[in-house]
Design an enzyme around this catalytic site. Structure first.
Site, PDB file in Angstrom:
ATOM      1  N   GLU A   1       0.860  -1.162  -0.116  1.00  0.00           N
ATOM      2  CA  GLU A   1       0.150   0.007   0.042  1.00  0.00           C
ATOM      3  C   GLU A   1       0.960   1.177   0.026  1.00  0.00           C
ATOM      4  O   GLU A   1       0.610   2.245  -0.614  1.00  0.00           O
ATOM      5  CB  GLU A   1      -0.979  -0.048   1.241  1.00  0.00           C
TER       6      GLU A   1
ATOM      7  N   HIS B   1     -12.104  -5.954   7.437  1.00  0.00           N
ATOM      8  CA  HIS B   1     -12.530  -5.409   6.282  1.00  0.00           C
ATOM      9  C   HIS B   1     -13.582  -4.309   6.762  1.00  0.00           C
ATOM     10  O   HIS B   1     -14.216  -3.807   5.785  1.00  0.00           O
ATOM     11  CB  HIS B   1     -13.269  -6.787   5.580  1.00  0.00           C
TER      12      HIS B   1
END
Ligand SMILES: Cc1ncc(C[n+]2csc(CCOP(=O)(O)OP(=O)(O)O)c2C)c(N)n1
Length: 702
Positions: A438, A506
């Site tokens: 990321e 999530h």
């Protein structure tokens, strides 16, 4: 191609390399030393400079490198010891003094420490805005390198044929996440970039053996694929020049990335305050014996310069440095009335944009297709996922500088399917998968944006933005830090929030982070129509924007709306009123809007529901106007209660509308725990219709 090569010939026997302007190199080396001397012996003791970093020992090699960065589309990612490189590229001595002296003008107008620089440059390498974080220079630099290939291969711009990026770092920086992320990107994509490691054997006081086993990063990388590796003595003029010609030719000839590790002595403490007590006397003596300045003199005198020409150069430098110092000291202090400017893009008083010099589409006057905030709804409703995909598709079609990337977004079409079919339609140069980093995704986006592209990055789930925090923060503050010289407008799409099932990984929302971070816009749509308008606004904005995609809404029935048209754009910072009322204002956003509407029905009463739509900037005036009218307020959000964005809204209402209130402001949010996986546990913490209805009743009765 891989492998390390033996050092080349020694300078005593080497003829002077005719390719270089050695007199200029000598001038720059002497000037760099003079700057270091004056700072160390005068400005630091006089407390005029606080952060003092000399480059003595690193200087010669950087200057030689700088003379080879002559292409208008070259860029350098650099760090706090890179001043000799900047001087070579054109930084004036006065600006070099003015930065550490915190004077007006220069690379940050007194906002940043003087060694954390930047340098817009039309004629040679642009120096990307540096950051204070060691290792953060790497991924934006590969972003620039990938942008070079994009201009050349996708936009067919031949002026990028020989352009290259270079990134400089110390031996300790080769232990950072950023280094490894960038190395992976550069070698897998075979990008035109040089990694230049200035190995002085220390990271402040920590020896290089603790940064990489055996202390030599080049040796450890010997088997790395697609990386051309060279090593040598960065204090030897002939050897250094030959090595830089070799590695820059390799990169410019499009043979792939290269890494050069040079041994350089650090002839001073890490910074002005550092006494180097951790070095032995032998170590210091060995370093002094490797000083590149006498070696350069030995190389040039008498071969191409006489002794008196060398002294003339020293006198010239002395005069120039004193004049530059006087000029810098005479500069006014920065104007304190301007200190709040440039957190975001601004307009001049006459309404024209106050555009940054470098970065994004604005400096080249990019024109977008016409837009409207009046929806032209199609007959059919569509889910939020399709609405997002269609919006991405239209912007890809109409903006050739826009590119989309992230993990699994290519052939798979994204783990949420938002990019399904886009790679087939637009090719794998414009829509592509990335390595799993990321930091790499965001840092690369930043470098691409500085190079003038519009990157739209996907972070697979909001929680997985954590490794990119450094790049996200530095992206947001870039415009302010550089006093509007640089900006990196990017869009980061992030799905998150609860879905049919939740869990701590999530289902994170955490939008408050970007309300708190400087320079970021943060949008959080609750339905398909708003998603189109807000995403398009983000992709045409001159500021970086986080676009939050709530997982419950992507295919949620309530969030389905007619597609509002390819030219629909919603203004940022303008809330929507989903129902009007007189008794209570409920402020909410994202997946809570649907639940608040249902709860209001259940609770009864005349309730106004404000869907904030954008968290940064947020519609303060809209909320205050409503609360002043209804005299009651409930704020409902999904993110944790403590220091969630509801706390900011409540504080503003308390400050601005306290005397209009008939009841205390109430916040309702997930208590301070992660979203659990078990259904019953999840329902026990995520605000639901029933529990919101209870809170509404409480506030109405208070
Ligand atoms: C992410 C981060 N961690 C720690 C620091 C503090 N720090 C500043 S410089 C430095 C050492 C870096 O050494 P190296 O990369 O070898 O470069 P050199 O100073 O030797 O040129 C450290 C630990 C920082 N600026 N950023």
């Amino acid at each position: 191609m891989t492998g390390t090569l033996a050092p080349t010939q020694q300078s005593e026997t080497a003829p002077v390399n005719p390719r270089f302007d050695w007199k200029r190199i000598a001038y720059l080396l002497l000037a760099s030393r003079r700057l270091d001397d004056i700072e160390e012996t005068r400005l630091l003791p006089e407390k005029k400079v606080v952060y003092q970093f000399s480059a003595r020992g690193h200087d010669l090699a950087q200057i030689i490198l700088g003379t080879l960065l002559d292409d208008e589309h070259d860029a350098a990612g650099a760090y706090y010891r890179s001043r000799p490189l900047l001087l070579t590229l054109g930084l004036t001595l006065e600006d070099a003094f003015a930065g550490p002296l915190r004077k007006s003008g220069g690379f940050s107008d007194g906002r940043d420490i003087g060694v954390v620089c930047n340098f817009p440059n039309d004629r040679g390498a642009t120096v990307l805005p540096m950051s204070g974080d060691v290792g953060s220079q790497y991924t934006p630099s590969v972003g620039w390198a990938q942008a070079i290939t994009y201009y050349r291969d996708v936009l067919d711009d031949r002026s990028y044929d020989r352009s290259m990026a270079v990134v400089l770092g110390g031996d300790a920086s080769a232990a950072t996440n950023g280094f490894w992320s960038a190395l992976t990107i550069a070698t897998t994509l075979e990008l035109p970039i040089l990694f230049y490691i200035e190995d002085n054997r220390y990271g402040i006081s920590v020896p290089s053996e603790l940064q990489t086993p055996g202390g030599n990063i080049a040796a450890n990388l010997a088997s790395f694929r697609n990386l051309y590796i060279r090593e040598g003595d960065g204090s030897d003029p002939a050897e250094t020049a030959a090595l830089f010609v070799d590695v820059t030719s390799h990169v410019r000839d499009r043979k792939g990335p290269a890494l050069l590790r040079l041994d350089v002595p650090r002839l001073c403490g890490h910074s002005g305050q550092d006494t180097q007590a951790y070095k032995s006397a032998e170590c210091v003596a060995d370093e002094q014996a490797r000083d590149p300045l006498p070696k350069l003199k030995n190389y040039l005198v008498p071969a191409i310069m006489s002794e008196s020409e060398w002294s003339d150069l020293e006198s010239q430098v002395e005069m120039d440095a004193e004049a530059a110092l006087a000029g810098a000291l005479n500069r006014p202090e920065p104007d304190a009335t301007r200190v709040r400017r440039y957190a975001f893009a601004e307009v001049h008083p006459d309404g024209t944009p106050d555009t940054q010099q470098v970065g994004g589409l604005a400096p080249v006057g990019h024109e977008f297709p016409d837009s409207t905030n009046a929806p032209a709804p199609e007959a059919q409703r569509t889910n939020m996922l399709t609405a997002i995909r269609r919006t991405l598709e239209y912007e890809l079609k109409t903006n050739p500088k826009l590119l989309i990337f992230g993990e699994d977004i290519g052939p798979k079409g994204g783990v949420h399917a938002a990019t399904m079919g886009l790679q087939d339609a637009f090719g794998d140069k414009r829509v592509f998968d990335t390595s799993l980093s990321e930091e790499g995704i965001i840092g690369r986006a930043v470098g691409m944006a500085i190079a003038g592209l519009m990157p739209v990055a996907e972070i697979q789930f909001r929680k997985y933005a954590d490794p990119a925090t450094e790049q996200l923060n530095n992206c947001g503050t870039m415009r302010w830090r550089t006093a509007n010289r640089f900006a990196a407008p990017i869009v980061v799409r992030m799905p998150g929030g609860f879905a049919k099932v939740g869990d701590p990984w999530h289902s994170v929302s955490g939008e408050v982070l970007w309300a708190h971070a400087i320079g970021w816009q943060m949008v959080f749509p609750s339905n398909a129509e708003d998603a189109v308008g807000l995403l398009r606004a983000a992709m045409r904005s001159n500021n970086p924007t986080i676009f939050f995609e709530h997982r419950h809404l992507l295919d949620g029935v309530w969030a389905r709306r007619p597609y509002p048209g390819d030219d629909f754009v919603l203004p940022l910072g303008k809330a929507g009123v989903t129902q009007s009322g007189d008794d209570l204002t409920v402020v909410t956003w994202g997946a809570m809007v649907e639940r608040c509407e249902a709860a209001a029905k259940r609770a009864g009463g005349s309730i106004e529901i404000i869907d904030l739509r954008t968290i940064s900037p947020w519609d303060r005036e809209g909320v205050l106007e409503s609360v002043r009218r209804t005299r009651r307020c409930l704020i409902v959000h999904e993110d944790n209660l403590t220091a969630g964005f509801g706390a900011e809204i409540a504080a503003v209402i308390a400050e601005e509308a306290f005397f209009s209130l008939d009841a205390p402001i109430k916040r309702f949010a997930i208590p301070d725990v992660p979203v659990p996986h078990n259904f019953g546990l999840m329902d026990a913490v995520v605000p639901g219709v029933e529990s919101i209805a209870e809170k509404i009743a409480e506030v109405l009765e208070a």
